[in-house]
Design a protein around this motif. Structure first.
Motif, PDB file in Angstrom:
ATOM      1  N   TRP A  33       0.833  -1.207   0.000  1.00 18.34           N
ATOM      2  CA  TRP A  33       0.000   0.000   0.000  1.00 18.34           C
ATOM      3  C   TRP A  33       0.866   1.255   0.000  1.00 18.34           C
ATOM      4  N   LYS A  34       1.942   1.208   0.792  1.00 15.67           N
ATOM      5  CA  LYS A  34       2.828   2.371   0.868  1.00 15.67           C
ATOM      6  C   LYS A  34       3.495   2.632  -0.480  1.00 15.67           C
ATOM      7  N   TYR A  36       2.219   1.971  -3.352  1.00 14.81           N
ATOM      8  CA  TYR A  36       1.195   2.594  -4.197  1.00 14.81           C
ATOM      9  C   TYR A  36       1.012   4.068  -3.830  1.00 14.81           C
ATOM     10  N   ASP A  37       0.923   4.351  -2.540  1.00  8.37           N
ATOM     11  CA  ASP A  37       0.698   5.730  -2.089  1.00  8.37           C
ATOM     12  C   ASP A  37       1.808   6.668  -2.547  1.00  8.37           C
ATOM     13  N   SER A  38       3.029   6.157  -2.641  1.00  9.36           N
ATOM     14  CA  SER A  38       4.162   7.005  -3.030  1.00  9.36           C
ATOM     15  C   SER A  38       4.243   7.226  -4.540  1.00  9.36           C
ATOM     16  N   ASN A  39       3.539   6.375  -5.313  1.00 10.82           N
ATOM     17  CA  ASN A  39       3.606   6.503  -6.771  1.00 10.82           C
ATOM     18  C   ASN A  39       2.335   5.922  -7.403  1.00 10.82           C
ATOM     19  N   PRO A  40       1.174   6.533  -7.152  1.00 10.90           N
ATOM     20  CA  PRO A  40      -0.082   5.944  -7.619  1.00 10.90           C
ATOM     21  C   PRO A  40      -0.288   6.077  -9.124  1.00 10.90           C
ATOM     22  N   ASN A  42      -2.126   6.763 -12.493  1.00  7.83           N
ATOM     23  CA  ASN A  42      -3.199   7.654 -12.924  1.00  7.83           C
ATOM     24  C   ASN A  42      -3.209   7.643 -14.450  1.00  7.83           C
ATOM     25  N   GLN A  52      -3.064  -0.168  -8.004  1.00  6.54           N
ATOM     26  CA  GLN A  52      -3.486  -0.714  -6.715  1.00  6.54           C
ATOM     27  C   GLN A  52      -4.310  -1.988  -6.921  1.00  6.54           C
ATOM     28  N   LEU A  55      -5.968  -3.694  -2.562  1.00 10.46           N
ATOM     29  CA  LEU A  55      -7.047  -3.154  -1.738  1.00 10.46           C
ATOM     30  C   LEU A  55      -8.376  -3.728  -2.202  1.00 10.46           C
ATOM     31  N   ASN A 397       0.666  -3.455  -7.172  1.00  9.84           N
ATOM     32  CA  ASN A 397       0.595  -3.801  -5.763  1.00  9.84           C
ATOM     33  C   ASN A 397      -0.284  -5.030  -5.597  1.00  9.84           C
TER      34      ASN A 397
END
Length: 488
Positions: A33-34, A36-40, A42, A52, A55, A397
């Motif tokens: 998850w981390k 993904y959060d640092s480089n999601p 789009n 992601q 999740l 992820n």
């Protein structure tokens, strides 16, 4: 000096909970998850980002919920049409919850299980999401140091939700791929006996049905074996049915409630259900968790504890209107199953074309993907090495099986319902490119090994084809051997 001393001993100023890492978030499951959060990812601004797939969110039917809200502005106290209820809803509410909401929720829970069981609104206790439901049940049923048995693989966040603040332990019941990770009586008995041998008090069994991460449902015979076991041992059963309305084939899902209705000899005081609207309705941000217990003392205690994580009255008010709409809930549940079935089929068939298999499943928002063929070594380290490549290079992820306490390396949980079609196809393309690269590398390695083997054998033969024994000695490839240079 005093300030430095305090900083150096800061852990002594805190509780064991605050100073420790019992939250369980130091695992590959949360590390994904981390990443993904640092480089999601789009589709417009970051096509090379991490997609992601770790999740378990259901975004497939949110359009139906948004349309309903548009058509029913009176359900919200934040609209002109619903403002007349603002004062009543905004004022303090009893932590029993709004009666209309509990009644609507009880009706929806029965409908999500195919209408085969009914729920008593007076036994419904609300909590802050499924996390709050699990923790409250742990507080009500066990003391610090006591344990619950749980079939593997199991949802990683149970280590946090069920254990962190309660001090309760989880002990694995090992299940294996040889029979599709089915719970067996032998392993159930073994886990219980091992706990007794270690002087650990077993207070119950915790399970998810449908299974997270397997996406399977428990068959009747296995379920009856489990219920008979807990009834005989006089321990509790917590059945997490959070995906009960997300079963592709409703006839395959069996709720614990059905078996309790069929078998009156079971002591109902031992049975409890955890539920939430996070998965079936795709509303995790609403934080609607549910405890449904057949034990009066547990209902009373859990209701008193619910004041620590009660669902907001505004949320209850809105959902009471929505879940009371029979036409909408019937249409929603049917369409949700249809869309999940369609997406599941598209995703698994896409993987199959790439030579990747998944455990057969009929429920949930994920698949249990088999990547054992790509492991360099069949160990947990080998699995994590593969997972790091998938996270860092493939930019997906996915969650490794070891984070679910799976005993067999190479299995991964992959979520497919938290993205649109275009993103799913991008993810499949990335998996395909990755699989092709691994297969190519494997082929080259195998060819190299075969070449080296033939090369070594060729040096061991004379012109007449006879093998000279002393040339097969370990000194053949020593640094002094003239054959070393010739083999380069």
């Amino acid at each position: 000096m005093g300030y430095q001393s305090m900083r150096g001993n800061s852990s002594q100023l805190l509780s064991r909970i605050a100073a420790g890492d019992g939250h369980g978030e130091n695992s590959s499951y949360f590390d994904g998850w981390k990443a993904y959060d640092s480089n999601p990812f789009n589709p417009s601004s970051n096509l090379g980002g991490v997609i992601q797939m770790g999740l378990a969110e259901n975004l497939l039917c949110l359009d139906m919920i948004k349309d309903w809200i548009k058509e029913h502005p009176e359900a919200s106290i934040c609209t002109e049409q619903g403002l007349t209820d603002f004062e009543a809803v905004a004022n303090f509410q009893d932590y029993h919850g709004l009666p209309a909401f509990r009644q609507a929720l009880a009706k929806f829970m029965g409908k999500a299980r195919g209408g085969k069981v009914k729920f008593d609104p007076d036994r419904i206790v609300m909590s802050g999401g499924g996390t709050g439901a699990q923790e409250t049940l742990a507080f009500c049923l066990a003391n610090p140091g006591d344990a619950f048995l749980v079939p593997t693989p199991y949802y990683p966040a149970f280590d946090r939700d069920f254990c962190w603040r309660t001090g309760v332990r989880l002990l694995p019941i090992n299940c294996y791929s040889s029979d599709n990770f089915k719970l067996t009586k032998a392993e159930l008995e073994l886990a219980y006996e091992n706990a007794q041998r270690d002087n650990i008090t077993v207070k119950g069994v915790l399970m998810t049905n449908p299974s997270n991460p397997l996406g399977t449902t428990m068959d009747r015979d296995t379920f009856k074996t489990l219920l008979s076991f807990v009834n005989q041992k006089r321990i509790h059963l917590i059945c997490d049915e959070i995906f009960s309305g997300s079963v592709f084939n409703q006839s395959e899902f069996l709720s614990v409630c059905e078996l309790l209705e069929e078998e009156p000899s079971y002591d109902r005081n031992l049975f409890h259900i955890a539920y939430s609207l996070s998965k079936d309705m795709g509303l995790p941000g609403f934080r609607v968790g549910v405890i449904y217990s057949y034990n009066d003392a547990v209902v009373r205690c859990a209701r008193r504890m619910s004041s620590f994580g009660l669902v907001s009255s505004q949320t209850q008010h809105l959902l009471a209107h929505m879940l009371s709409d029979d036409d909408f809930t019937s249409e929603y549940l049917a369409e949700n199953k249809r869309r999940l079935h369609k997406r599941h089929g598209e995703f698994t068939s896409g993987l199959e074309k790439l030579g990747i298999k998944c455990l057969p499943s009929t429920a949930g928002l994920f698949v249990w993907m088999d990547l054992r063929q790509f492991l360099k070594e069949s160990t947990e380290n080998g699995e994590l090495e593969l997972w790091r490549v998938i996270i860092n290079d493939v930019k997906l992820n996915v969650s490794p099986g070891s984070s679910f306490r799976c005993t067999e390396p190479g299995w991964f949980r992959v979520c497919f319902a938290n993205m649109d079609d275009a993103t799913m196809h991008i993810a499949l393309r990335r998996i395909g490119d990755f699989a092709d690269k691994l297969k190519e590398d494997t082929t080259q390695m195998q060819n190299k090994k075969r070449f080296n083997k033939k090369l070594r054998l060729s040096f061991c033969r004379l012109n007449d084809g006879a093998i000279v024994p002393h040339l097969m000695s370990p000194h053949l490839l020593s640094p002094r051997s003239p054959l070393v240079k010739a083999s380069n």
